[in-house]
Design a protein around this motif. Sequence first.
Motif, PDB file in Angstrom:
ATOM      1  N   LEU A 232       0.919  -1.655  -0.637  1.00 29.45           N
ATOM      2  CA  LEU A 232      -0.656   0.264   0.030  1.00 29.45           C
ATOM      3  C   LEU A 232       1.097   0.644  -0.198  1.00 29.45           C
ATOM      4  CD1 LEU A 232      -2.651   0.622  -0.208  1.00 29.45           C
ATOM      5  CD2 LEU A 232      -2.928   0.987   2.851  1.00 29.45           C
ATOM      6  N   ALA A 233       2.548   0.956   0.154  1.00 28.63           N
ATOM      7  CA  ALA A 233       2.655   2.227   0.620  1.00 28.63           C
ATOM      8  C   ALA A 233       3.573   2.631  -1.055  1.00 28.63           C
ATOM      9  CB  ALA A 233       4.034   2.033   2.212  1.00 28.63           C
ATOM     10  N   ILE A 234       3.353   1.745  -1.604  1.00 25.55           N
ATOM     11  CA  ILE A 234       4.182   1.844  -2.608  1.00 25.55           C
ATOM     12  C   ILE A 234       2.538   1.830  -4.363  1.00 25.55           C
ATOM     13  CG2 ILE A 234       6.596   1.456  -1.813  1.00 25.55           C
ATOM     14  CD1 ILE A 234       6.702  -1.302  -3.389  1.00 25.55           C
ATOM     15  N   LYS A 235       2.286   1.052  -3.948  1.00 29.46           N
ATOM     16  CA  LYS A 235       0.364   0.747  -5.091  1.00 29.46           C
ATOM     17  C   LYS A 235      -0.568   1.862  -4.921  1.00 29.46           C
ATOM     18  CE  LYS A 235       0.994  -2.818  -7.394  1.00 29.46           C
ATOM     19  NZ  LYS A 235       0.317  -3.990  -8.033  1.00 29.46           N
ATOM     20  N   LYS A 236      -0.884   2.356  -5.219  1.00 34.23           N
ATOM     21  CA  LYS A 236      -1.710   3.252  -5.433  1.00 34.23           C
ATOM     22  C   LYS A 236      -3.522   2.470  -5.082  1.00 34.23           C
ATOM     23  CE  LYS A 236      -1.055   6.441  -9.280  1.00 34.23           C
ATOM     24  NZ  LYS A 236      -0.944   6.990 -10.596  1.00 34.23           N
ATOM     25  N   PRO A 237      -4.331   3.265  -3.937  1.00 32.43           N
ATOM     26  CA  PRO A 237      -5.220   1.887  -3.743  1.00 32.43           C
ATOM     27  C   PRO A 237      -5.536   0.895  -4.694  1.00 32.43           C
ATOM     28  CG  PRO A 237      -4.961   3.603  -1.893  1.00 32.43           C
ATOM     29  CD  PRO A 237      -3.772   4.097  -3.177  1.00 32.43           C
ATOM     30  N   GLU A 238      -6.481   2.103  -5.601  1.00 28.96           N
ATOM     31  CA  GLU A 238      -6.981   1.747  -6.808  1.00 28.96           C
ATOM     32  C   GLU A 238      -6.696   0.627  -7.227  1.00 28.96           C
ATOM     33  OE1 GLU A 238      -5.839   5.934  -8.651  1.00 28.96           O
ATOM     34  OE2 GLU A 238      -6.064   4.768  -6.476  1.00 28.96           O
ATOM     35  N   ASP A 239      -4.820   0.203  -6.965  1.00 29.88           N
ATOM     36  CA  ASP A 239      -4.520  -1.227  -7.809  1.00 29.88           C
ATOM     37  C   ASP A 239      -4.290  -1.799  -7.434  1.00 29.88           C
ATOM     38  OD1 ASP A 239      -3.725   0.627 -10.060  1.00 29.88           O
ATOM     39  OD2 ASP A 239      -1.255   1.389  -9.958  1.00 29.88           O
ATOM     40  N   LEU A 240      -5.063  -1.631  -6.330  1.00 27.77           N
ATOM     41  CA  LEU A 240      -5.109  -2.899  -4.888  1.00 27.77           C
ATOM     42  C   LEU A 240      -6.056  -3.149  -4.573  1.00 27.77           C
ATOM     43  CD1 LEU A 240      -2.231  -1.720  -2.654  1.00 27.77           C
ATOM     44  CD2 LEU A 240      -2.129  -3.765  -4.266  1.00 27.77           C
ATOM     45  N   ASN A 241      -6.988  -2.296  -5.213  1.00 22.80           N
ATOM     46  CA  ASN A 241      -8.976  -2.517  -4.619  1.00 22.80           C
ATOM     47  C   ASN A 241      -9.088  -2.959  -3.851  1.00 22.80           C
ATOM     48  OD1 ASN A 241      -9.596  -3.527  -7.367  1.00 22.80           O
ATOM     49  ND2 ASN A 241      -8.458  -5.576  -6.781  1.00 22.80           N
ATOM     50  N   ALA A 242      -8.255  -0.843  -2.823  1.00 23.87           N
ATOM     51  CA  ALA A 242      -8.437  -0.697  -1.698  1.00 23.87           C
ATOM     52  C   ALA A 242      -9.157   0.077  -1.880  1.00 23.87           C
ATOM     53  CB  ALA A 242      -6.543  -0.685  -1.236  1.00 23.87           C
ATOM     54  N   ARG A 243     -10.061   0.501  -0.410  1.00 19.51           N
ATOM     55  CA  ARG A 243     -10.920   1.037  -0.085  1.00 19.51           C
ATOM     56  C   ARG A 243     -10.323   2.054   0.841  1.00 19.51           C
ATOM     57  NH1 ARG A 243     -16.661  -1.082  -0.550  1.00 19.51           N
ATOM     58  NH2 ARG A 243     -16.677  -1.976  -2.404  1.00 19.51           N
ATOM     59  N   ILE A 244      -9.751   2.870   0.229  1.00 21.45           N
ATOM     60  CA  ILE A 244      -8.214   3.850   1.342  1.00 21.45           C
ATOM     61  C   ILE A 244      -8.170   5.404   0.833  1.00 21.45           C
ATOM     62  CG2 ILE A 244      -6.643   3.305   0.744  1.00 21.45           C
ATOM     63  CD1 ILE A 244      -5.297   3.583   3.570  1.00 21.45           C
ATOM     64  N   ASP A 246      -5.945   8.129   1.174  1.00 23.25           N
ATOM     65  CA  ASP A 246      -4.701   8.766   1.969  1.00 23.25           C
ATOM     66  C   ASP A 246      -3.654   9.006   0.949  1.00 23.25           C
ATOM     67  OD1 ASP A 246      -3.062   7.108   4.397  1.00 23.25           O
ATOM     68  OD2 ASP A 246      -1.757   8.430   3.201  1.00 23.25           O
ATOM     69  N   GLN A 247      -2.878   9.984   1.248  1.00 22.34           N
ATOM     70  CA  GLN A 247      -2.337  11.062   0.291  1.00 22.34           C
ATOM     71  C   GLN A 247      -0.477  10.440   0.628  1.00 22.34           C
ATOM     72  OE1 GLN A 247      -1.790  14.911   1.619  1.00 22.34           O
ATOM     73  NE2 GLN A 247      -1.458  14.343   3.361  1.00 22.34           N
ATOM     74  N   VAL A 248      -0.773   9.340   1.260  1.00 21.20           N
ATOM     75  CA  VAL A 248       0.871   8.929   1.276  1.00 21.20           C
ATOM     76  C   VAL A 248       0.575   7.300   0.415  1.00 21.20           C
ATOM     77  CG1 VAL A 248       2.725   7.271   2.979  1.00 21.20           C
ATOM     78  CG2 VAL A 248       1.490   9.874   3.572  1.00 21.20           C
ATOM     79  N   ALA A 249      -0.473   7.272   0.573  1.00 19.36           N
ATOM     80  CA  ALA A 249      -0.744   5.809  -0.044  1.00 19.36           C
ATOM     81  C   ALA A 249      -0.496   5.651  -1.752  1.00 19.36           C
ATOM     82  CB  ALA A 249      -2.212   4.934   0.086  1.00 19.36           C
ATOM     83  N   GLY A 250       0.694   5.090  -2.121  1.00 24.10           N
ATOM     84  CA  GLY A 250       1.258   4.570  -3.636  1.00 24.10           C
ATOM     85  C   GLY A 250       2.123   5.823  -3.538  1.00 24.10           C
ATOM     86  N   TYR A 251       3.020   6.411  -2.605  1.00 26.15           N
ATOM     87  CA  TYR A 251       3.289   7.797  -2.901  1.00 26.15           C
ATOM     88  C   TYR A 251       4.802   7.460  -1.905  1.00 26.15           C
ATOM     89  CZ  TYR A 251      -0.198   9.112  -6.625  1.00 26.15           C
ATOM     90  OH  TYR A 251      -0.915   8.883  -8.071  1.00 26.15           O
ATOM     91  N   ALA A 252       5.488   6.943  -1.459  1.00 28.80           N
ATOM     92  CA  ALA A 252       5.782   7.117  -0.119  1.00 28.80           C
ATOM     93  C   ALA A 252       7.330   7.271  -0.516  1.00 28.80           C
ATOM     94  CB  ALA A 252       6.121   5.578   0.770  1.00 28.80           C
ATOM     95  N   ASP A 253       7.591   7.990   0.269  1.00 32.32           N
ATOM     96  CA  ASP A 253       9.219   8.927  -0.124  1.00 32.32           C
ATOM     97  C   ASP A 253      10.005   7.859   0.645  1.00 32.32           C
ATOM     98  OD1 ASP A 253       8.670  10.508  -2.562  1.00 32.32           O
ATOM     99  OD2 ASP A 253       7.620  11.664  -0.881  1.00 32.32           O
ATOM    100  N   ILE A 254       9.550   7.640   2.272  1.00 30.41           N
ATOM    101  CA  ILE A 254       9.949   7.190   3.446  1.00 30.41           C
ATOM    102  C   ILE A 254       8.995   5.888   3.212  1.00 30.41           C
ATOM    103  CG2 ILE A 254      11.165   7.069   5.489  1.00 30.41           C
ATOM    104  CD1 ILE A 254      11.532  10.775   4.486  1.00 30.41           C
TER     105      ILE A 254
END
Length: 333
Positions: A232-244, A246-254
């Motif tokens: 979830l940290a490095i893949k967009k929620p919609e690509d994981l069928n995750a209903r979340i 969150d501005q960090v999810a899928g776009y983590a730098d750290i």
Amino acid sequence: MPAELPFLDQPLKSHHQVIERAKLIGRTHGLSSVVVAAAEEDDVLAAMYACKQEGISDAILTGNPENIRKALDLAKVPADSFDIIATESDQESALKAANLAASGEADVVMKGFLKTSILLKTLLKSDNGLRDRELVSHSALLYVPKYGKLLNVTDGGTIPTPDLRQKLVVIQNAVRVLRAVGVAKPNIAVFGSGESINDKYPETLDAQDLVSVAAEHWKDEINISGPMPLDLAIKKPEDLNARINDQVAGYADILLVHTLEQGNIIAKTLIQFGDAIFMGVIAGAKVPISLVSRSDSMMNKMASIALAVCLADFQRRNIPALPSIIANEQEIQ
């Protein structure tokens, strides 16, 4: 006086860009000087010579001159490539490296053929003048081709099981590394086996507490969320069928982990199975500390040194990465 090199206004997105930035720093301000403590290590010397040839950095070698020359010969590096300072023990080599860094004669300290514990203990003794924060931490900055941006996995190298206060310092160190490669407001994912808070999993409670404190004090400087699993940290929620949402999810730098083992496993898995390029540096001292492994590729070694050069340039500018905060009635800065 050379003109000041403008600071980055866009984030670097690959190891190649980090290397090119280090070269630009060298062309503008002169080659950064890396002091190698106990330099009797042929693979380190080969990397240092490659960096000098590429215009990334120069080096000063400390250690036994005879053994260093043997290592230079083994690495097929000309014997007159670097200045050598004779020392009689690992401790003396580390102390000489500390003195050169403290005096400004070296911009980066690099580990040679000595134990990491000896190097860090010597460098961070209060009377050696290199202690900046209350602790140092390791950043594994990874270029993962399928991710498209740099990912800092921390701390997988120095602190076995950091507590809340220590994790706040790790965040400060990690943000400093990201700022050095142009990430203005890093997205921080606090690692967890899932995104739900569960009393049966203490790390989810730790993540909740950490996010609460960090978000309260640094809301203008970072985005932080957790607990959050790696996918979830490095893949967009919609690509994981995750209903979340969150501005960090899928776009983590750290990716902030809870144990050294977690960080080590995640970083090495991405290297071995995700074709990631590794750039490692220890931050939190007055100069960056570079550690490379014999198993690292030449590209990994050169990129790690280039990252340390970029971090040294950032620290030279005296730009605060994050403001100080008070936690547990003590200042964290």
